[in-house]
Design an enzyme around this catalytic site. Structure first.
Site, PDB file in Angstrom:
ATOM      1  N   LYS A   1      29.573 -18.998  26.367  1.00  0.00           N
ATOM      2  CA  LYS A   1      28.651 -20.085  26.680  1.00  0.00           C
ATOM      3  C   LYS A   1      28.381 -20.907  25.422  1.00  0.00           C
ATOM      4  O   LYS A   1      27.704 -20.447  24.508  1.00  0.00           O
ATOM      5  CB  LYS A   1      27.321 -19.572  27.231  1.00  0.00           C
ATOM      6  CG  LYS A   1      26.463 -20.735  27.746  1.00  0.00           C
ATOM      7  CD  LYS A   1      24.995 -20.421  27.865  1.00  0.00           C
ATOM      8  CE  LYS A   1      24.224 -20.635  26.606  1.00  0.00           C
ATOM      9  NZ  LYS A   1      24.043 -22.045  26.204  1.00  0.00           N
TER      10      LYS A   1
ATOM     11  N   GLY B   1      22.684 -17.251  16.742  1.00  0.00           N
ATOM     12  CA  GLY B   1      21.591 -18.168  17.039  1.00  0.00           C
ATOM     13  C   GLY B   1      20.316 -17.711  16.371  1.00  0.00           C
ATOM     14  O   GLY B   1      20.357 -17.075  15.317  1.00  0.00           O
ATOM     15  N   SER B   2      19.203 -18.001  17.006  1.00  0.00           N
ATOM     16  CA  SER B   2      17.919 -17.742  16.369  1.00  0.00           C
ATOM     17  C   SER B   2      17.551 -16.269  16.419  1.00  0.00           C
ATOM     18  O   SER B   2      17.978 -15.523  17.308  1.00  0.00           O
ATOM     19  CB  SER B   2      16.820 -18.560  17.046  1.00  0.00           C
ATOM     20  OG  SER B   2      16.497 -17.982  18.295  1.00  0.00           O
ATOM     21  N   THR B   3      16.734 -15.859  15.455  1.00  0.00           N
ATOM     22  CA  THR B   3      16.289 -14.469  15.404  1.00  0.00           C
ATOM     23  C   THR B   3      15.461 -14.111  16.634  1.00  0.00           C
ATOM     24  O   THR B   3      15.594 -13.010  17.187  1.00  0.00           O
ATOM     25  CB  THR B   3      15.502 -14.224  14.100  1.00  0.00           C
ATOM     26  OG1 THR B   3      16.429 -14.297  13.006  1.00  0.00           O
ATOM     27  CG2 THR B   3      14.842 -12.862  14.075  1.00  0.00           C
TER      28      THR B   3
ATOM     29  N   GLY C   1      17.744 -13.464  19.410  1.00  0.00           N
ATOM     30  CA  GLY C   1      18.473 -12.238  19.083  1.00  0.00           C
ATOM     31  C   GLY C   1      17.677 -10.994  19.449  1.00  0.00           C
ATOM     32  O   GLY C   1      18.211 -10.035  19.997  1.00  0.00           O
TER      33      GLY C   1
ATOM     34  N   GLU D   1      24.371 -12.531  14.955  1.00  0.00           N
ATOM     35  CA  GLU D   1      24.344 -13.320  13.714  1.00  0.00           C
ATOM     36  C   GLU D   1      23.156 -14.255  13.836  1.00  0.00           C
ATOM     37  O   GLU D   1      23.199 -15.228  14.590  1.00  0.00           O
ATOM     38  CB  GLU D   1      25.634 -14.126  13.547  1.00  0.00           C
ATOM     39  CG  GLU D   1      26.879 -13.283  13.378  1.00  0.00           C
ATOM     40  CD  GLU D   1      26.971 -12.602  12.036  1.00  0.00           C
ATOM     41  OE1 GLU D   1      26.111 -12.883  11.158  1.00  0.00           O
ATOM     42  OE2 GLU D   1      27.875 -11.778  11.856  1.00  0.00           O
TER      43      GLU D   1
ATOM     44  N   CYS E   1      22.929 -21.315   9.200  1.00  0.00           N
ATOM     45  CA  CYS E   1      22.081 -20.117   9.115  1.00  0.00           C
ATOM     46  C   CYS E   1      22.056 -19.545   7.715  1.00  0.00           C
ATOM     47  O   CYS E   1      21.071 -18.948   7.304  1.00  0.00           O
ATOM     48  CB  CYS E   1      22.525 -19.072  10.128  1.00  0.00           C
ATOM     49  SG  CYS E   1      24.265 -18.654  10.006  1.00  0.00           S
TER      50      CYS E   1
ATOM     51  N   GLU F   1      12.532 -20.375   8.770  1.00  0.00           N
ATOM     52  CA  GLU F   1      13.788 -21.115   8.734  1.00  0.00           C
ATOM     53  C   GLU F   1      13.569 -22.506   9.318  1.00  0.00           C
ATOM     54  O   GLU F   1      13.076 -22.648  10.434  1.00  0.00           O
ATOM     55  CB  GLU F   1      14.845 -20.359   9.544  1.00  0.00           C
ATOM     56  CG  GLU F   1      16.215 -20.998   9.425  1.00  0.00           C
ATOM     57  CD  GLU F   1      17.287 -20.217  10.176  1.00  0.00           C
ATOM     58  OE1 GLU F   1      16.992 -19.743  11.286  1.00  0.00           O
ATOM     59  OE2 GLU F   1      18.407 -20.121   9.660  1.00  0.00           O
TER      60      GLU F   1
END
Lengths: 476, 294
Positions: A182, A234-236, A239, A256, A290, A387
């Site tokens: 995706k 993507g974002s933490t 995740g 990641e 990132c 971030e």
């Protein structure tokens, strides 16, 4: 006397964007089951580029079923045959790299200089690298007969759309898995062009399935009971949600996630090179990276000298049309991301940090943010902790190497770091103490398919690239 | 004249190199496989778990910073100490697992050999899984494994000694520090292992041994923000899922429970599960245009 640059636009005629695209399932383009579509725009002009089918849970199920059917034959192919498919893909990417670079620049907003010189060469290199592994897996250090996992569900971000696709798909296919990928909702086009490359390469149907869509499609893919492997970049926050979703299942997971990389400049650093590295570390891809070096840690004794050089250098950066070959800084990927960067920068000011940007005219349409530098930043400031994922650099100072290390490690993240010094022993000592998955010494933001990349702490787990990157897709 | 009355041992936790009783003052009854009383083991509390994490964190810098050669010798020293205490462990394992003396002796031998096996790994794992990468550009880069930090270990429930050592040794061999929850039903070999570690040059805090209710102690460890990884070997399916969800909160590395035959020589997976890979880059220089001398 100021020199003006003549415009040097790359022609967009090389890329033929269709007015609409479907989902790519089982080797065919198809409409979404519920008929939903969304528009993808060019961030630099807000021009609508195309209308794309929007995947939902039903489409995810169809794609996973297609991947499952294809898995049997694909995983049974001799590795040498799988390798040839991947080599074919790598070659076709090289052949079409100019077209893909222009496409990526249009859909993402990043400068053509970067898509042409960084993204596309790396995309092809990843396929070449992992192609060669496909028939050598028993030499990869995971035992004599490492097996693929099955169907890989992969969710990738918008900052490096085609490169992230390569990072995910190349090792998955080399190890004998099939994939459902995706792409992000703001940058679906290059993945759909990749579907066409799969067609040209004669890749068996169902081995690669592409589902443009939003977070709900990603969530459905991650949660699908017949997916054996989940890979996410993507974002933490997302995740963590994914980690909770796969808890208690047998799904293998690699993440990641975000970062807040420290770029440490010691007093003996070569200043000019360091300035280039700092610029590259935070303004490459508009800082939407990132592993960006978003925290500059500079030794107090050279702060003034370094900042003067840095500001002088920033004043020469050219922001504007991403298709212009002289452009250094392109557009922010989306209105949403621009709003986030804007809000965090305003918070930086509100918390007392000092804001500076070079004189910089922003285009009237599209999503733009001038390169920005904050001084008087402390570790407690939001801009030093969260971030930002934009062209915003926070400058902090230190006095001793120990203090530099302590400040660099004072973050929930652990993805990247930079060290600038002429002293080799100091590089090794500091690199040894930094809790980060990649440490660039006297350089920054370098990538290579042979080199594992990934984070410590809340920057995620697993490595992509290199021999290490195979592990994520093997039953070991 | 009557037979001499045996002196019982008060079993204690092993935390930060010391032997505290549980902060909670609780104990629970440990019996042999036939239900006979063996000892009252400490029933650790959440506070004990948090204290153990503090100790493990404090020990991490020194242990991870020690040379691999040094760590190998320290681990080998543990095997030496175990060898000297073999009889005690044979009795404890026989009691705990209902084994005959000879079968228990075989388990203890295998356990000592397991320590020796891991002692030899400390200075080899980096060569096996790290190395130089052939970068396409004027750069040198090197990938090296590094310990991930503090690892919570739920020791296997059934294999009270061989299983325990098989999950603890790989964690510390690579430079991590550990907070270990002993088998709930059979904690005594684990608590005695603490005594061995204390006399084996293993710095205090590198291994911390807790006994008690696995689920009760594991919950705060899985949720602890200063724990970097968790090995769920001793959790049942339901508990494992719950702990894995809690572990997601700070993205702990999770090793899920799996069927393991602890008698078999292990692979390196239990070590690599708790290692990070760090890749360090540097530009390579050029020797200039003259180009003649090399």
């Amino acid at each position: 006397m100021a020199f003006e640059y003549a415009p040097a636009p790359e022609s967009r005629a090389i890329v033929d964007i269709a007015p609409s695209y479907g989902l790519f399932i089982d080797g065919e383009f198809a409409e979404a089951a519920d008929g939903k579509v969304f528009k993808t725009v060019s961030p630099s002009t807000e021009e609508v580029l195309s209308e794309v089918a929007q995947a939902g849970a039903e489409d995810v199920d169809r794609a996973v079923k297609a991947a499952r059917r294809a898995f049997e034959k694909w995983s049974a192919l001799p590795g040498s045959e799988r390798a040839k498919y991947l080599f074919r893909i790598a070659r076709i990417i090289q052949e079409r790299s100019r077209e893909l670079a222009v496409l990526e620049t249009l859909d993402n907003g990043k400068p053509i200089r970067e898509t042409r010189d960084a993204d596309l060469p790396l995309v092809a290199a990843h396929f070449f690298y992992y192609a060669g592994w496909a028939d050598k897996l028993d030499h990869a250090g995971f035992g004599a007969d490492p097996r693929p996992l099955g169907v890989a569900g992969q969710v990738i971000p918008w900052n490096f759309p085609l490169l992230m696709l390569a990072w995910k798909i190349a090792p998955a296919l080399a190890t004998g898995n099939t994939v459902v990928l995706k792409p992000a909702e703001t940058t679906p086009l290059s993945a759909l062009f990749f579907a066409d490359i799969c067609r040209q390469a004669g890749l068996p149907k169902g081995v690669v399935n592409i589902l443009p869509g939003y977070g709900d499609a990603g969530a459905a893919l991650v949660a699908h009971p017949d997916v054996n492997k989940v890979a996410f970049t993507g974002s933490t926050a997302v995740g963590k949600e994914i980690a909770r979703t796969v808890a208690g299942t047998r799904k293998k997971l690699t993440l990641e996630l975000g970062g807040k990389g420290a770029n440490i400049v010691f007093d003996d650093a070569p200043i000019d090179q360091a300035v280039e590295g700092i610029v590259n570390g935070i303004f490459f891809n508009q800082g939407q990276v990132c592993c960006a070096g978003s925290r500059l840690l500079v030794q107090e004794s050279i702060q003034d000298e370094l900042l003067d050089s840095l500001k002088r250098r920033l004043s020469t950066l050219r922001l504007g049309d991403p298709l212009d070959k002289n452009t250094d800084i392109g557009a922010i990927n989306s209105a949403e991301q621009l709003a986030r960067i804007t809000a965090l920068a305003e918070q930086g000011e509100a918390e007392g940090a000092e804001r500076w940007s070079p004189a910089c005219a922003l285009p009237e349409s599209g999503y733009w943010f001038a390169p920005t530098l904050f001084t008087n930043v402390t570790q407690a400031h939001t801009i030093a902790r969260d971030e930002i994922f934009g062209p915003v650099l926070s400058v902090l100072t230190f006095r001793t190497p120990d203090e530099a290390v302590a400040k660099a490690n004072n973050t929930q993240y652990g993805l990247s770091a930079g060290i600038w010094t002429e002293k080799g022993s100091r590089i090794l000592a500091v690199a040894n103490k930094l809790r980060a998955g990649v440490v660039w010494s006297n350089t920054f933001n370098k990538f290579d398919p042979t080199s594992p990349f990934g984070g410590y702490k809340e920057s995620g787990f697993g490595r992509e690239g290199g021999r290490h990157g195979l592990e994520a897709y093997l039953d070991v | 004249m009557s037979d001499r009355l045996r002196v019982f041992k008060t079993y204690k936790l092993y935390v930060g190199g010391k032997f505290p009783r549980s902060e909670s003052g609780r104990v629970y009854e440990v019996t042999d496989s036939k239900g006979n009383w063996l000892a009252n083991a400490p029933q650790s509390s959440r506070k004990d778990a948090r204290d153990a994490v503090v100790a493990a964190r404090k020990a991490f810098g020194g242990w991870s910073g020690a040379t691999a050669y040094n760590r190998g010798q320290v681990l080998y020293r543990v095997a030496e100490m175990l060898e000297g205490r073999k009889e005690q462990f044979v009795r404890e394992v026989a009691d705990a697992e209902g084994l005959s003396k000879s079968k228990a002796a075989a388990v203890v031998d295998a356990t000592i050999d397991r320590w020796v096996w891991y002692a030899g790994w400390t200075d080899k794992i980096a060569q096996v899984i790290g190395g130089a990468n052939p970068v396409a550009g004027p750069y040198f880069n090197l990938s090296s494994p590094e310990p991930t930090g503090v690892v919570a270990v739920l020791a296997p429930q059934e294999s009270s000694f061989l299983g325990l050592v098989s999950v603890v040794a790989p964690v510390i061999a690579t430079g991590n520090t550990a907070v270990v929850i002993a088998s709930e039903k059979a904690p005594l070999p684990a608590l005695s292992l603490g005594e061995v570690l204390a006399t084996s040059d293993v710095p205090g805090g590198v291994v911390n041994v807790l006994s008690g209710r696995t689920a009760e102690i594991a919950a705060p460890l899985a949720a602890h923000q200063d724990v970097n990884a968790i090995d769920l070997a001793g959790a049942d399916e339901e508990l494992a899922k719950e702990l894995e969800i809690a572990a997601a909160d700070n993205l702990k590395r999770v090793l899920r429970p799996q069927a393991v035959d602890y008698v078999e020589t292990p692979g390196i997976e239990r070590m690599t599960a708790f290692l990070e890979t760090k890749t360090v880059w540097h530009p390579t220089g050029s020797l200039g245009a003259s180009g003649s001398s090399y």
